[in-house]
Design a protein around this motif. Structure first.
Motif, PDB file in Angstrom:
ATOM      1  N   ASN A  27       0.621  -1.198  -0.407  1.00 23.50           N
ATOM      2  CA  ASN A  27       0.159  -0.176  -0.177  1.00 23.50           C
ATOM      3  C   ASN A  27       0.803   1.452  -0.012  1.00 23.50           C
ATOM      4  O   ASN A  27       0.570   2.618   0.136  1.00 23.50           O
ATOM      5  N   THR A  28       2.256   1.115  -0.125  1.00 29.14           N
ATOM      6  CA  THR A  28       3.052   2.574  -0.155  1.00 29.14           C
ATOM      7  C   THR A  28       3.925   2.899  -1.712  1.00 29.14           C
ATOM      8  O   THR A  28       3.588   4.171  -1.774  1.00 29.14           O
ATOM      9  N   HIS A  29       3.830   1.934  -2.304  1.00 25.54           N
ATOM     10  CA  HIS A  29       4.862   2.252  -3.508  1.00 25.54           C
ATOM     11  C   HIS A  29       4.909   1.063  -4.571  1.00 25.54           C
ATOM     12  O   HIS A  29       5.383   0.373  -3.669  1.00 25.54           O
ATOM     13  N   PRO A  30       5.555   1.322  -5.440  1.00 25.86           N
ATOM     14  CA  PRO A  30       5.910  -0.025  -6.279  1.00 25.86           C
ATOM     15  C   PRO A  30       7.403  -0.425  -6.057  1.00 25.86           C
ATOM     16  O   PRO A  30       8.002   0.811  -5.974  1.00 25.86           O
ATOM     17  N   LYS A  79      10.866  -1.393  -7.709  1.00 20.36           N
ATOM     18  CA  LYS A  79      11.422  -1.580  -8.496  1.00 20.36           C
ATOM     19  C   LYS A  79      13.145  -1.998  -8.117  1.00 20.36           C
ATOM     20  O   LYS A  79      13.668  -3.207  -9.293  1.00 20.36           O
ATOM     21  N   ASP A 100      12.881  -1.025  -2.223  1.00 22.40           N
ATOM     22  CA  ASP A 100      11.966  -0.356  -2.463  1.00 22.40           C
ATOM     23  C   ASP A 100      11.521  -1.226  -1.403  1.00 22.40           C
ATOM     24  O   ASP A 100      10.229  -0.450  -0.688  1.00 22.40           O
ATOM     25  N   LYS A 105      -2.545  -1.724  -2.828  1.00 22.83           N
ATOM     26  CA  LYS A 105      -2.150  -0.798  -4.191  1.00 22.83           C
ATOM     27  C   LYS A 105      -1.535  -0.577  -5.099  1.00 22.83           C
ATOM     28  O   LYS A 105      -1.996  -0.720  -6.321  1.00 22.83           O
ATOM     29  N   TYR A 106      -0.786  -1.539  -4.639  1.00 20.18           N
ATOM     30  CA  TYR A 106       0.055  -1.937  -5.873  1.00 20.18           C
ATOM     31  C   TYR A 106       0.527  -3.100  -6.131  1.00 20.18           C
ATOM     32  O   TYR A 106       0.675  -4.051  -5.319  1.00 20.18           O
ATOM     33  N   SER A 123       3.941  -5.369  -8.151  1.00 15.36           N
ATOM     34  CA  SER A 123       5.092  -5.589  -8.620  1.00 15.36           C
ATOM     35  C   SER A 123       5.630  -6.445  -9.097  1.00 15.36           C
ATOM     36  O   SER A 123       5.966  -7.398  -8.085  1.00 15.36           O
ATOM     37  N   GLU A 171      -2.893  -1.391  -9.222  1.00 11.46           N
ATOM     38  CA  GLU A 171      -1.252  -1.047  -9.679  1.00 11.46           C
ATOM     39  C   GLU A 171      -0.487  -1.644 -10.296  1.00 11.46           C
ATOM     40  O   GLU A 171       0.233  -2.210  -9.823  1.00 11.46           O
ATOM     41  N   ASN A 193       2.822  -2.871 -11.833  1.00  6.51           N
ATOM     42  CA  ASN A 193       4.488  -2.155 -11.893  1.00  6.51           C
ATOM     43  C   ASN A 193       5.308  -3.854 -12.552  1.00  6.51           C
ATOM     44  O   ASN A 193       5.797  -4.335 -12.058  1.00  6.51           O
TER      45      ASN A 193
END
Length: 324
Positions: free
Chosen positions: A152-155, A157, A161, A223-224, A226, A287, A289
């Motif tokens: 829920n924080t960021h993609p 990569k 991360d 949310k994300y 990857s 999302e 990634n």
């Protein structure tokens, strides 16, 4: 006298087999996934084909979504005979058989095809044979799939991360070590508790194949996604050994053949459906990634191999890597 007793015993066994065939056998098949998951597709195929090929002598009743307990409870049930057939992540068996944890190491397999060749070949057969010392008959290795990270924080990569994520992990020693080294906070939770844990913020990340993220609806609370593909995960399909041995030789043959065919069918579906599942996840708001530095993750995972080899030797790792 010895020959007479032996003959009587043989006749008793034959009578028991005939009686079982006449009376019919119902097998309880348990797994943890929802009935929308590919594991249920396998279970239904297995049940239908076993019933058809045994002329209804052997039937299979399916209990999906942990109806007969969590993974460890189902495996214990399969050992004791409360459950007849269990399908669960291979990682859930490696507490008993730690050597097989080598098949769960990050980046162990070069591709799905490599994994299938290993699991369906001599290495896999040797692994299935180990189940017998724990009261189970190993049948096959269906597919869970390549594991990917959602949060829920960021993609995600690069390995950096991952730092700081409260990451739900399974009980794989190697995967817990990997995420700890990447400075996440790995926490082991039963998959049945994961949705609520994500929803309430107990954890903010998890790693599963995309079909599990979809069938358990984790996309509703993440949310994300990857596509790290940091480990290939097999399932294990196993049967209570006494129940298997109580079947006639022909029924045993049917069970083994259908288990292999069901596994091949489910793997094929897994490959065919992956992109459509990713499309469904994206449509639901997750999302996706694909920009992941897999080489960096593979380099970061090397110490997990060293730890495994230190504890279990390098025989299995070398054997897997020798399969082309």
């Amino acid at each position: 006298m010895h020959r007479i007793r032996t003959g009587i015993a043989a006749l008793a066994m034959l009578a028991g087999s005939i009686s079982a065939a006449i009376a019919g056998v119902e097998l309880k098949f348990a797994h943890a996934a929802p009935d929308t998951d590919l594991q249920q597709n396998l279970a239904v195929f297995f049940a239908d084909e076993v019933a058809k090929r045994t002329g209804g002598e052997v039937t299979v009743k399916i209990f999906p979504q942990g109806q007969l307990g969590n993974d460890q409870q189902m495996i214990s049930g399969a050992r004791s005979g409360v459950v007849d057939i269990v399908m669960s992540g291979l990682n859930n068996f490696t507490g008993m058989m730690p050597r097989l944890g080598g098949l769960e190491l990050p980046f162990m397999f070069q591709s799905r095809e490599h994994a299938y060749k290993v699991l369906d070949g001599e290495i896999g057969r040797q692994g299935l044979a180990e189940f017998e010392q724990f009261g189970m008959k190993g049948l096959a290795y269906p597919e869970n799939g390549y594991r990917n990270v959602t949060n829920n924080t960021h993609p995600i990569k690069t390995p950096a991360d991952v730092a700081g994520l409260r990451m739900r992990t399974n009980n794989s020693v190697a995967l817990n070590e990997l995420f700890a080294m990447l400075k996440a906070n790995p926490q082991q939770l039963p998959v049945a508790e994961l949705y609520t844990a994500l929803e309430t913020g107990v954890v903010d990340a998890q790693e599963h194949p995309v079909n599990i993220t979809y069938s358990f609806k984790f996309y509703e609370v993440q949310k994300y996604l990857s596509l790290t593909e940091h480990a290939y995960s097999a399932l294990a399909l196993a049967m209570n050994l006494d129940k298997f041995n109580a079947l006639t030789s022909e029924q045993q043959k049917v069970v083994m053949e259908v288990a292999a065919e069901a596994t091949a069918m489910q793997r094929k579906l897994s490959i065919e459906k992956q992109e459509s599942i990713l499309g469904e996840l994206a449509a639901a708001g997750l999302e996706i990634n694909r920009d992941v530095d897999k080489a960096a993750f593979q380099e970061a995972a090397k110490p997990t191999w060293d730890s495994y080899v230190a504890a279990n030797g390098d025989e299995l790792v070398k054997a897997v890597q020798a399969v082309k």
